[in-house]
Design an enzyme around this catalytic site. Structure first.
Site, PDB file in Angstrom:
ATOM      1  N   ASP A   7       0.869  -1.179   0.000  1.00  0.00           N
ATOM      2  CA  ASP A   7       0.000   0.000   0.000  1.00  0.00           C
ATOM      3  C   ASP A   7       0.907   1.230   0.000  1.00  0.00           C
ATOM      4  O   ASP A   7       2.137   1.100  -0.147  1.00  0.00           O
ATOM      5  CB  ASP A   7      -0.995  -0.028   1.181  1.00  0.00           C
ATOM      6  CG  ASP A   7      -0.323   0.200   2.532  1.00  0.00           C
ATOM      7  OD1 ASP A   7       0.932   0.263   2.589  1.00  0.00           O
ATOM      8  OD2 ASP A   7      -1.040   0.328   3.538  1.00  0.00           O
ATOM      9  N   HIS A   8       0.320   2.418   0.185  1.00  0.00           N
ATOM     10  CA  HIS A   8       1.120   3.648   0.182  1.00  0.00           C
ATOM     11  C   HIS A   8       2.171   3.638   1.290  1.00  0.00           C
ATOM     12  O   HIS A   8       3.248   4.184   1.119  1.00  0.00           O
ATOM     13  CB  HIS A   8       0.195   4.864   0.329  1.00  0.00           C
ATOM     14  CG  HIS A   8      -0.642   4.819   1.561  1.00  0.00           C
ATOM     15  ND1 HIS A   8      -1.700   3.940   1.697  1.00  0.00           N
ATOM     16  CD2 HIS A   8      -0.564   5.501   2.733  1.00  0.00           C
ATOM     17  CE1 HIS A   8      -2.252   4.109   2.892  1.00  0.00           C
ATOM     18  NE2 HIS A   8      -1.579   5.048   3.538  1.00  0.00           N
ATOM     19  N   CYS A  64       3.497  -2.943   4.013  1.00  0.00           N
ATOM     20  CA  CYS A  64       2.655  -1.800   4.390  1.00  0.00           C
ATOM     21  C   CYS A  64       3.444  -1.021   5.439  1.00  0.00           C
ATOM     22  O   CYS A  64       4.662  -1.191   5.541  1.00  0.00           O
ATOM     23  CB  CYS A  64       1.270  -2.252   4.866  1.00  0.00           C
ATOM     24  SG  CYS A  64       1.229  -3.278   6.348  1.00  0.00           S
ATOM     25  N   GLY A  65       2.783  -0.184   6.211  1.00  0.00           N
ATOM     26  CA  GLY A  65       3.518   0.610   7.194  1.00  0.00           C
ATOM     27  C   GLY A  65       4.177  -0.254   8.253  1.00  0.00           C
ATOM     28  O   GLY A  65       5.340  -0.063   8.603  1.00  0.00           O
ATOM     29  N   THR A  66       3.433  -1.238   8.745  1.00  0.00           N
ATOM     30  CA  THR A  66       3.931  -2.113   9.818  1.00  0.00           C
ATOM     31  C   THR A  66       4.122  -3.566   9.387  1.00  0.00           C
ATOM     32  O   THR A  66       4.766  -4.333  10.109  1.00  0.00           O
ATOM     33  CB  THR A  66       2.925  -2.140  10.983  1.00  0.00           C
ATOM     34  OG1 THR A  66       1.676  -2.627  10.459  1.00  0.00           O
ATOM     35  CG2 THR A  66       2.735  -0.754  11.583  1.00  0.00           C
ATOM     36  N   GLY A  67       3.511  -3.964   8.313  1.00  0.00           N
ATOM     37  CA  GLY A  67       3.470  -5.376   7.906  1.00  0.00           C
ATOM     38  C   GLY A  67       2.276  -6.099   8.528  1.00  0.00           C
ATOM     39  O   GLY A  67       1.890  -7.181   8.078  1.00  0.00           O
ATOM     40  N   ILE A  68       1.669  -5.484   9.528  1.00  0.00           N
ATOM     41  CA  ILE A  68       0.634  -6.191  10.291  1.00  0.00           C
ATOM     42  C   ILE A  68      -0.701  -6.262   9.528  1.00  0.00           C
ATOM     43  O   ILE A  68      -1.319  -7.327   9.444  1.00  0.00           O
ATOM     44  CB  ILE A  68       0.440  -5.533  11.673  1.00  0.00           C
ATOM     45  CG1 ILE A  68       1.722  -5.700  12.496  1.00  0.00           C
ATOM     46  CG2 ILE A  68      -0.743  -6.166  12.408  1.00  0.00           C
ATOM     47  CD1 ILE A  68       1.721  -4.915  13.800  1.00  0.00           C
ATOM     48  N   GLY A  69      -1.119  -5.146   8.974  1.00  0.00           N
ATOM     49  CA  GLY A  69      -2.382  -5.163   8.217  1.00  0.00           C
ATOM     50  C   GLY A  69      -2.301  -6.141   7.056  1.00  0.00           C
ATOM     51  O   GLY A  69      -3.235  -6.919   6.807  1.00  0.00           O
ATOM     52  N   MET A  70      -1.178  -6.112   6.366  1.00  0.00           N
ATOM     53  CA  MET A  70      -0.969  -7.042   5.242  1.00  0.00           C
ATOM     54  C   MET A  70      -1.064  -8.487   5.717  1.00  0.00           C
ATOM     55  O   MET A  70      -1.670  -9.339   5.052  1.00  0.00           O
ATOM     56  CB  MET A  70       0.399  -6.803   4.596  1.00  0.00           C
ATOM     57  CG  MET A  70       0.444  -5.620   3.665  1.00  0.00           C
ATOM     58  SD  MET A  70      -0.584  -5.939   2.196  1.00  0.00           S
ATOM     59  CE  MET A  70      -0.095  -4.567   1.149  1.00  0.00           C
ATOM     60  N   HIS A  97      10.207 -23.766   9.657  1.00  0.00           N
ATOM     61  CA  HIS A  97       9.210 -24.453  10.495  1.00  0.00           C
ATOM     62  C   HIS A  97       7.766 -24.258  10.054  1.00  0.00           C
ATOM     63  O   HIS A  97       6.945 -25.145  10.256  1.00  0.00           O
ATOM     64  CB  HIS A  97       9.356 -24.003  11.956  1.00  0.00           C
ATOM     65  CG  HIS A  97      10.561 -24.587  12.634  1.00  0.00           C
ATOM     66  ND1 HIS A  97      10.750 -24.544  13.996  1.00  0.00           N
ATOM     67  CD2 HIS A  97      11.642 -25.230  12.124  1.00  0.00           C
ATOM     68  CE1 HIS A  97      11.893 -25.144  14.307  1.00  0.00           C
ATOM     69  NE2 HIS A  97      12.472 -25.567  13.189  1.00  0.00           N
ATOM     70  N   ARG A 131       8.541 -33.273  11.198  1.00  0.00           N
ATOM     71  CA  ARG A 131       7.457 -33.006  12.162  1.00  0.00           C
ATOM     72  C   ARG A 131       6.763 -31.681  11.873  1.00  0.00           C
ATOM     73  O   ARG A 131       5.591 -31.499  12.209  1.00  0.00           O
ATOM     74  CB  ARG A 131       7.999 -33.031  13.593  1.00  0.00           C
ATOM     75  CG  ARG A 131       8.977 -31.922  13.919  1.00  0.00           C
ATOM     76  CD  ARG A 131       9.602 -32.110  15.302  1.00  0.00           C
ATOM     77  NE  ARG A 131      10.462 -30.998  15.683  1.00  0.00           N
ATOM     78  CZ  ARG A 131      11.703 -30.818  15.253  1.00  0.00           C
ATOM     79  NH1 ARG A 131      12.234 -31.669  14.374  1.00  0.00           N
ATOM     80  NH2 ARG A 131      12.435 -29.797  15.663  1.00  0.00           N
ATOM     81  N   HIS A 132       7.487 -30.769  11.224  1.00  0.00           N
ATOM     82  CA  HIS A 132       6.878 -29.466  10.924  1.00  0.00           C
ATOM     83  C   HIS A 132       5.810 -29.584   9.839  1.00  0.00           C
ATOM     84  O   HIS A 132       4.863 -28.806   9.816  1.00  0.00           O
ATOM     85  CB  HIS A 132       7.960 -28.462  10.519  1.00  0.00           C
ATOM     86  CG  HIS A 132       9.014 -28.320  11.577  1.00  0.00           C
ATOM     87  ND1 HIS A 132       8.741 -27.764  12.806  1.00  0.00           N
ATOM     88  CD2 HIS A 132      10.313 -28.710  11.614  1.00  0.00           C
ATOM     89  CE1 HIS A 132       9.840 -27.802  13.546  1.00  0.00           C
ATOM     90  NE2 HIS A 132      10.796 -28.380  12.851  1.00  0.00           N
TER      91      HIS A 132
HETATM   92  C1  RB5 Z   1      -1.443   3.032   6.422  1.00  0.00           C
HETATM   93  O1  RB5 Z   1      -1.426   4.264   7.065  1.00  0.00           O
HETATM   94  C2  RB5 Z   1      -1.130   1.922   7.412  1.00  0.00           C
HETATM   95  O2  RB5 Z   1      -2.175   1.789   8.314  1.00  0.00           O
HETATM   96  C3  RB5 Z   1      -0.869   0.631   6.676  1.00  0.00           C
HETATM   97  O3  RB5 Z   1       0.187   0.809   5.805  1.00  0.00           O
HETATM   98  C4  RB5 Z   1      -0.474  -0.557   7.534  1.00  0.00           C
HETATM   99  O4  RB5 Z   1       0.560  -0.237   8.406  1.00  0.00           O
HETATM  100  C5  RB5 Z   1      -1.566  -1.278   8.191  1.00  0.00           C
HETATM  101  O5  RB5 Z   1      -1.358  -2.252   8.912  1.00  0.00           O
END
Ligand code: RB5
Length: 149
Positions: A7-8, A64-70, A97, A131-132
């Site tokens: 994303d952006h 993405c910004g954190t990788g978490i949303g993705m 693993h 096992r994995h």
């Molecule tokens: C965008 O501002 C941000 O929320 C997105 O890139 C991502 O970090 C979401 O998890």
């Protein structure tokens, strides 16, 4: 073939990743986004991950910004095992693993030097199997994968 999605918030790092993949002779398919304009990460997670599930691509790299949303979006897609990767050890282990087939990076979390190192580890580390494999099959069964019943 590697599927790319960002994303952006991950756009600048993805430019660096594409350069690195080209320099190291790897083929990729870019599912966007294609500018730094604000957009919604699930759209790009889905497009890249569908290409992995269909077999068109072997693995996905999502930024993405954190990788978490993705990672949250990617892990909703049957057949995807996505991991947020922020350090060398976890990145190696999620291949060995968990047989992760998507890596998620946060452009706002790390610099491009570490990110490219993690990309290299992710693309070159094999699954240990054994096992994995049983545990990965159990993970797949949680999403109702009929192949794992
Ligand atoms: C965008 O501002 C941000 O929320 C997105 O890139 C991502 O970090 C979401 O998890």
């Amino acid at each position: 073939m590697i599927a790319l999605g960002c994303d952006h918030g991950g756009f600048s790092l993805m430019v660096e990743i594409k350069k690195y993949l080209e320099e190291t002779g790897r083929e990729y398919r870019d599912f966007g986004t294609f500018s730094a304009e604000s957009c919604d990460y699930p759209t790009y997670a889905e497009a890249a991950c569908r290409a992995v599930v269909s077999g068109e691509c072997e693995k996905a790299i999502l930024v993405c910004g954190t990788g978490i949303g993705m990672s949250m979006a990617a892990n909703k897609i049957r057949g995807i095992r996505a991991a947020v990767c922020s350090d060398c050890f976890s990145t190696e282990m999620t291949r060995r693993h968990n047989d992760a087939n998507a890596m998620c990076l946060g452009e706002r979390v790390m610099g491009p030097g570490l990110a490219l190192k993690l990309v290299e580890i992710f693309l070159t580390t094999e699954f240990d199997g054994g096992r994995h494999a049983r545990r990965v099959a159990m993970v797949n069964a949680l999403e109702g994968d009929p192949r794992e019943k």
